[in-house]
Design an enzyme around this catalytic site. Structure first.
Site, PDB file in Angstrom:
ATOM      1  N   LYS A 114       0.826  -1.218   0.000  1.00  0.00           N
ATOM      2  CA  LYS A 114       0.000   0.000   0.000  1.00  0.00           C
ATOM      3  C   LYS A 114       0.858   1.265   0.000  1.00  0.00           C
ATOM      4  O   LYS A 114       0.607   2.193  -0.743  1.00  0.00           O
ATOM      5  CB  LYS A 114      -0.882   0.077   1.268  1.00  0.00           C
ATOM      6  CG  LYS A 114      -1.927  -0.980   1.398  1.00  0.00           C
ATOM      7  CD  LYS A 114      -2.830  -0.670   2.596  1.00  0.00           C
ATOM      8  CE  LYS A 114      -2.143  -0.818   3.932  1.00  0.00           C
ATOM      9  NZ  LYS A 114      -1.970  -2.204   4.386  1.00  0.00           N
ATOM     10  N   ARG A 161      -9.483   0.710   9.160  1.00  0.00           N
ATOM     11  CA  ARG A 161      -9.004  -0.636   9.432  1.00  0.00           C
ATOM     12  C   ARG A 161     -10.034  -1.465  10.185  1.00  0.00           C
ATOM     13  O   ARG A 161      -9.796  -2.631  10.465  1.00  0.00           O
ATOM     14  CB  ARG A 161      -7.753  -0.532  10.296  1.00  0.00           C
ATOM     15  CG  ARG A 161      -6.499  -1.122   9.715  1.00  0.00           C
ATOM     16  CD  ARG A 161      -5.408  -0.886  10.737  1.00  0.00           C
ATOM     17  NE  ARG A 161      -4.162  -1.532  10.442  1.00  0.00           N
ATOM     18  CZ  ARG A 161      -3.168  -1.010   9.737  1.00  0.00           C
ATOM     19  NH1 ARG A 161      -3.302   0.175   9.201  1.00  0.00           N
ATOM     20  NH2 ARG A 161      -2.057  -1.681   9.572  1.00  0.00           N
ATOM     21  N   ARG A 204      12.073  -5.928   4.644  1.00  0.00           N
ATOM     22  CA  ARG A 204      11.810  -4.569   5.113  1.00  0.00           C
ATOM     23  C   ARG A 204      12.410  -4.374   6.510  1.00  0.00           C
ATOM     24  O   ARG A 204      12.953  -3.328   6.814  1.00  0.00           O
ATOM     25  CB  ARG A 204      10.295  -4.316   5.129  1.00  0.00           C
ATOM     26  CG  ARG A 204       9.939  -2.867   5.351  1.00  0.00           C
ATOM     27  CD  ARG A 204       8.513  -2.572   4.945  1.00  0.00           C
ATOM     28  NE  ARG A 204       7.567  -2.964   5.968  1.00  0.00           N
ATOM     29  CZ  ARG A 204       6.240  -2.796   5.861  1.00  0.00           C
ATOM     30  NH1 ARG A 204       5.725  -2.277   4.764  1.00  0.00           N
ATOM     31  NH2 ARG A 204       5.449  -3.152   6.822  1.00  0.00           N
ATOM     32  N   ARG A 260      11.019   0.825  12.350  1.00  0.00           N
ATOM     33  CA  ARG A 260       9.768   0.090  12.569  1.00  0.00           C
ATOM     34  C   ARG A 260       9.995  -1.144  13.417  1.00  0.00           C
ATOM     35  O   ARG A 260      10.355  -2.205  12.907  1.00  0.00           O
ATOM     36  CB  ARG A 260       9.135  -0.307  11.220  1.00  0.00           C
ATOM     37  CG  ARG A 260       8.545   0.892  10.513  1.00  0.00           C
ATOM     38  CD  ARG A 260       7.530   0.479   9.494  1.00  0.00           C
ATOM     39  NE  ARG A 260       6.416  -0.287  10.040  1.00  0.00           N
ATOM     40  CZ  ARG A 260       5.281  -0.489   9.413  1.00  0.00           C
ATOM     41  NH1 ARG A 260       5.103   0.012   8.214  1.00  0.00           N
ATOM     42  NH2 ARG A 260       4.334  -1.193   9.968  1.00  0.00           N
ATOM     43  N   ARG A 310      -0.368  -9.217  13.337  1.00  0.00           N
ATOM     44  CA  ARG A 310      -1.002  -8.197  12.487  1.00  0.00           C
ATOM     45  C   ARG A 310      -1.890  -8.841  11.430  1.00  0.00           C
ATOM     46  O   ARG A 310      -2.946  -8.315  11.075  1.00  0.00           O
ATOM     47  CB  ARG A 310       0.064  -7.315  11.836  1.00  0.00           C
ATOM     48  CG  ARG A 310       0.580  -6.248  12.812  1.00  0.00           C
ATOM     49  CD  ARG A 310       1.983  -5.772  12.463  1.00  0.00           C
ATOM     50  NE  ARG A 310       2.046  -5.041  11.227  1.00  0.00           N
ATOM     51  CZ  ARG A 310       3.168  -4.855  10.520  1.00  0.00           C
ATOM     52  NH1 ARG A 310       4.306  -5.356  10.933  1.00  0.00           N
ATOM     53  NH2 ARG A 310       3.136  -4.174   9.408  1.00  0.00           N
TER      54      ARG A 310
END
Ligand code: ADP
Length: 188
Positions: free
Chosen positions: A13, A88, A127, A135, A146
């Protein structure tokens, strides 16, 4: 133009949102980034957010809705926004409908970026290696949580937007360029 980019954590996204910012001059409203700024600023909201985000849980609807609503009133959002990471939950989606209605605006498209969940772990690991300082929620354990939260709280938004005729899906496993052109086609 009001666009919602939708999909599981790590679906891409954020990457697609940045492309749209460059190409269409829209403003990206990422609820995750807003929370990360609050963490970086060391505010009270940030302290609370860090704990919840590191667990892979969701912040309360009330806090998120207040934060996004305030941001939507900034002059730079007047031409349109890309919502990334919000809504969300169905409660957030309803609050967004009210918020937009009160401003005489409406959602143009909800674009779901579909991905194979096994691939998400590999992406998140890459990532994490690149952004571990930034993060702390990018690791396999938090991702599992998640994803579970995504299925339970966020996936119900798909039928919510489908019945409104707003939902479009793109294949998020395709190369970034192909995803971007498919998204561009939808946005027209
Ligand atoms: P992702 O990589 O999963 O798209 P985000 O950057 O959008 O991650 O969000 C990271 C974390 O921030 C979420 O796991 C959650 O704890 C919190 N968060 C972000 N957006 C919301 C929201 N709309 N409602 C509740 N919590 C949120």
């Amino acid at each position: 133009m009001i666009l919602i980019l939708f999909g599981a954590p790590g679906c891409g996204k954020g990457t697609q949102a940045l492309r749209l910012v460059e190409e269409l001059g829209l403003v990206q409203l990422s609820s995750g980034e807003m929370l990360r700024s609050a963490i970086a600023a060391g505010s009270e909201l940030g302290l609370r957010a860090k704990e919840i985000m590191d667990r892979g849980d969701l912040m309360s609807d009330e806090i998120i809705v207040g934060m996004v609503s305030e941001r939507l009133d900034s002059p730079d959002c007047a031409n349109g926004v890309i919502l990334d990471g919000f809504p969300r939950t169905v409660a957030q989606a309803r609050a967004l409908d009210d918020m937009l209605h009160a401003r005489g605006a409406a959602i143009d498209h909800v674009i779901e970026i579909k991905v194979d969940e096994n691939a998400l772990f590999a992406r998140i690991e890459t990532r994490a290696a690149e952004s571990s300082a930034r993060r702390s929620d990018d690791n396999a354990d938090t991702l599992r949580k998640r994803l579970a939260v995504y299925h339970e709280n966020t996936a119900p938004l798909l039928p919510y937007y489908e019945t409104q005729g707003l939902l479009r899906s793109v294949d998020g496993m395709a190369p970034v360029e192909d995803v971007a052109s498919h998204v561009a086609e939808i946005v027209g």
